[in-house]
Write an enzyme that holds these catalytic residues in place. Structure first.
Site, PDB file in Angstrom:
ATOM      1  N   CYS A 163       0.788  -1.301   0.194  1.00  0.00           N
ATOM      2  CA  CYS A 163      -0.117   0.020   0.128  1.00  0.00           C
ATOM      3  C   CYS A 163       0.835   1.342   0.055  1.00  0.00           C
ATOM      4  O   CYS A 163       0.278   2.411  -0.252  1.00  0.00           O
ATOM      5  CB  CYS A 163      -0.840   0.027   1.318  1.00  0.00           C
ATOM      6  N   HIS A 302      -3.912   6.798   6.556  1.00  0.00           N
ATOM      7  CA  HIS A 302      -4.078   5.535   5.883  1.00  0.00           C
ATOM      8  C   HIS A 302      -5.375   4.762   6.189  1.00  0.00           C
ATOM      9  O   HIS A 302      -5.614   4.222   5.425  1.00  0.00           O
ATOM     10  CB  HIS A 302      -2.563   4.735   6.194  1.00  0.00           C
ATOM     11  N   THR A 306     -10.027  -1.299   8.905  1.00  0.00           N
ATOM     12  CA  THR A 306      -9.909  -2.730   9.527  1.00  0.00           C
ATOM     13  C   THR A 306      -9.791  -2.541  11.085  1.00  0.00           C
ATOM     14  O   THR A 306      -9.651  -1.639  11.362  1.00  0.00           O
ATOM     15  CB  THR A 306      -8.300  -3.407   8.842  1.00  0.00           C
ATOM     16  N   GLU A 313      -2.312   2.957  13.886  1.00  0.00           N
ATOM     17  CA  GLU A 313      -2.249   4.378  13.330  1.00  0.00           C
ATOM     18  C   GLU A 313      -2.302   5.308  14.133  1.00  0.00           C
ATOM     19  O   GLU A 313      -1.615   6.606  14.488  1.00  0.00           O
ATOM     20  CB  GLU A 313      -2.730   4.440  11.976  1.00  0.00           C
ATOM     21  N   LYS A 334     -10.464   7.389   2.372  1.00  0.00           N
ATOM     22  CA  LYS A 334     -10.844   6.081   1.840  1.00  0.00           C
ATOM     23  C   LYS A 334     -12.180   5.968   2.080  1.00  0.00           C
ATOM     24  O   LYS A 334     -12.798   4.918   1.159  1.00  0.00           O
ATOM     25  CB  LYS A 334     -10.003   5.010   2.501  1.00  0.00           C
ATOM     26  N   HIS A 339      -9.795   1.961  -1.312  1.00  0.00           N
ATOM     27  CA  HIS A 339      -8.334   1.554  -0.988  1.00  0.00           C
ATOM     28  C   HIS A 339      -7.815   1.356  -2.553  1.00  0.00           C
ATOM     29  O   HIS A 339      -7.720   0.336  -3.083  1.00  0.00           O
ATOM     30  CB  HIS A 339      -8.046   0.610  -0.014  1.00  0.00           C
ATOM     31  N   PHE A 399       1.257  -3.869   3.660  1.00  0.00           N
ATOM     32  CA  PHE A 399       1.925  -5.258   4.095  1.00  0.00           C
ATOM     33  C   PHE A 399       3.256  -5.558   3.856  1.00  0.00           C
ATOM     34  O   PHE A 399       3.945  -5.067   2.957  1.00  0.00           O
ATOM     35  CB  PHE A 399       1.189  -6.243   3.227  1.00  0.00           C
TER      36      PHE A 399
END
Length: 430
Positions: A163, A302, A306, A313, A334, A339, A399
């Site tokens: 990402c 970001h 989730t 964050e 987002k 995303h 990731f």
């Protein structure tokens, strides 16, 4: 090579996204909180998922000779890159020789081409692919094709750090210009990975958002107590960046200064983020920009919606910004564009630039009740107009643990760009 550090400015932007096919449309969508998230379905999957979808088919804009080399990802990358070039007043780059570069980020590359070839191999028992299939599916196909079309003869580099891919691309181009290796660069990313096999990979991770029962466009809810996961999107965003001296020499107007870049790895887990790595990237960007935390006027998060990622964050933000966290407006856009994976950094940087230029705070759409674990100064629900910004920052966390932070600042020395009207010619022709 000039060893004196040179300021880097942004002189052009282009976008093909679920919330706009021009910078003017992107600007309007962010101001209006217009969502580009829809229900995506495939005959190969038992149920649909929310996704950031671009409805248009762009294949008619390329010749029959070009198309065999082009996955959809390459098509939208070329169109966004050409928008940015037109916006910056650049046609071709050959006169720069090796002083112009292209830095690009993507996760999937030509994944739709790959999916189709795998289908032919397993279902139709085709043993040899069509000519050029491998070229269309390459991760670096899009920047290669752009460099060929517009004669970019310096470094053409593809970054793939999940990402944060386009963020690393933008940051490394910034360093190359500041350190005197380049005068100008085309930077950004693209993603067109809405294929059954790719979406099923995310489904296996249990990371995808469920479809909102009342309104699919509200399925992505970053920082919300009732968030259910991320929404995968397609799109491409490019920017033209150059040294201030070069922009001044050619009489270019600019949007903003690309003032800071920080990159740091978690060294923690391939699939779980870590606040320490994110904080390190944020501190590095602040140091690079010679800014104190309290000088940042807006933070584009970001936050992918989730359950695990958003609180981490938030903790990193509180760690870096300390007491000024209570005064730092934070949002994740987002909620309306989803995303964009490898292109996420690029679209969120472009939104930061628009916010600085037009003096407004973008919002986290659909945020009614923030998760207490994500305690921040949220710009919830609606954008805030008339809010002057001097410095803005964005973070992307990929990731594998690669985190990239970018800072943009108002440019005071060069003539400023006037934001294009929504009828701007840089929109993709229909």
């Amino acid at each position: 090579m000039n060893m004196a550090r040179q300021d880097v400015v942004i002189t052009g932007m282009g976008v093909i996204s679920p919330i706009g096919q021009s910078i003017a449309e992107l600007h309007r969508s962010v101001l209006d909180n217009r969502s580009g998230i829809q229900l995506w379905e495939s005959a190969l999957l038992s149920k649909g998922v929310p996704a950031g979808i671009i409805a248009d088919d762009f294949s008619s804009q390329f010749s029959k000779i070009e198309l065999p080399y082009m996955d959809r990802c390459s098509q939208i990358a070329i169109l966004a890159a050409e928008q940015a070039m037109q916006d910056a007043g650049i046609d071709r780059f050959e006169s720069y020789a090796q002083r112009a570069g292209l830095y690009y980020g993507s996760v999937g590359g030509g994944v739709q081409t790959e999916h189709e070839w795998v289908r032919q191999f397993h279902v139709n028992h085709v043993e040899v692919s069509k000519p050029f299939t491998i070229m269309a599916s390459m991760l670096n196909a899009a920047p290669a094709l752009i460099s060929i079309r517009h004669k970019i003869l310096g470094p053409v580099v593809t970054n793939s750090s999940a990402c944060s891919s386009s963020g690393a691309a933008i940051g490394e181009a910034c360093r190359a210009i500041r350190d005197g290796y380049l005068d100008i660069a085309l930077v950004g990313g693209a993603e067109a990975a809405l294929s059954p096999t790719f979406i099923s990979l995310w489904g296996g991770l249990r990371a995808l958002a469920s479809v909102d029962a009342d309104d699919v466009t509200r399925s992505c809810r970053p920082f919300s107590i009732d968030r259910s996961g991320l929404v995968v999107s397609e799109g491409s965003v490019f920017l033209v960046v150059e040294s201030r001296a070069h922009a001044e020499q050619r009489g270019a107007n600019c949007y903003a200064k690309l003032s800071g870049y920080g990159i740091a790895s978690d060294g923690h887990h391939i699939g779980s983020p870590n606040a320490l790595g994110q904080a390190a990237a944020l501190r590095a960007a602040l140091a690079d920009a010679t800014l104190a935390p309290e000088q940042i006027d807006y933070y584009n998060a970001h936050a992918t919606a989730t359950r695990g990622g958003d609180p981490i964050e938030a903790a990193a933000i509180r760690e870096v910004f300390g007491d000024s966290t209570e005064r730092l407006p934070v949002s994740s856009t987002k909620g309306i564009h989803g995303h964009l994976l490898g292109a996420a950094s690029a679209i969120e940087l472009a939104i930061c630039v628009l916010a600085v230029c037009d003096s407004f705070l973008p919002a986290t759409a659909h945020l009614v009740e923030p998760d207490p674990e994500c305690g921040l100064q949220h710009v919830a629900g609606k954008p805030v107009p008339g809010h002057a910004l001097e410095h803005a920052m964005s973070l992307s966390a990929g990731f594998g643990g690669t985190n990239v932070a970018l800072a943009v600042s108002k440019e005071h020395d060069l003539p400023r760009r006037t934001l294009p009207a929504e009828s701007s010619v840089n929109r993709v022709p229909q």
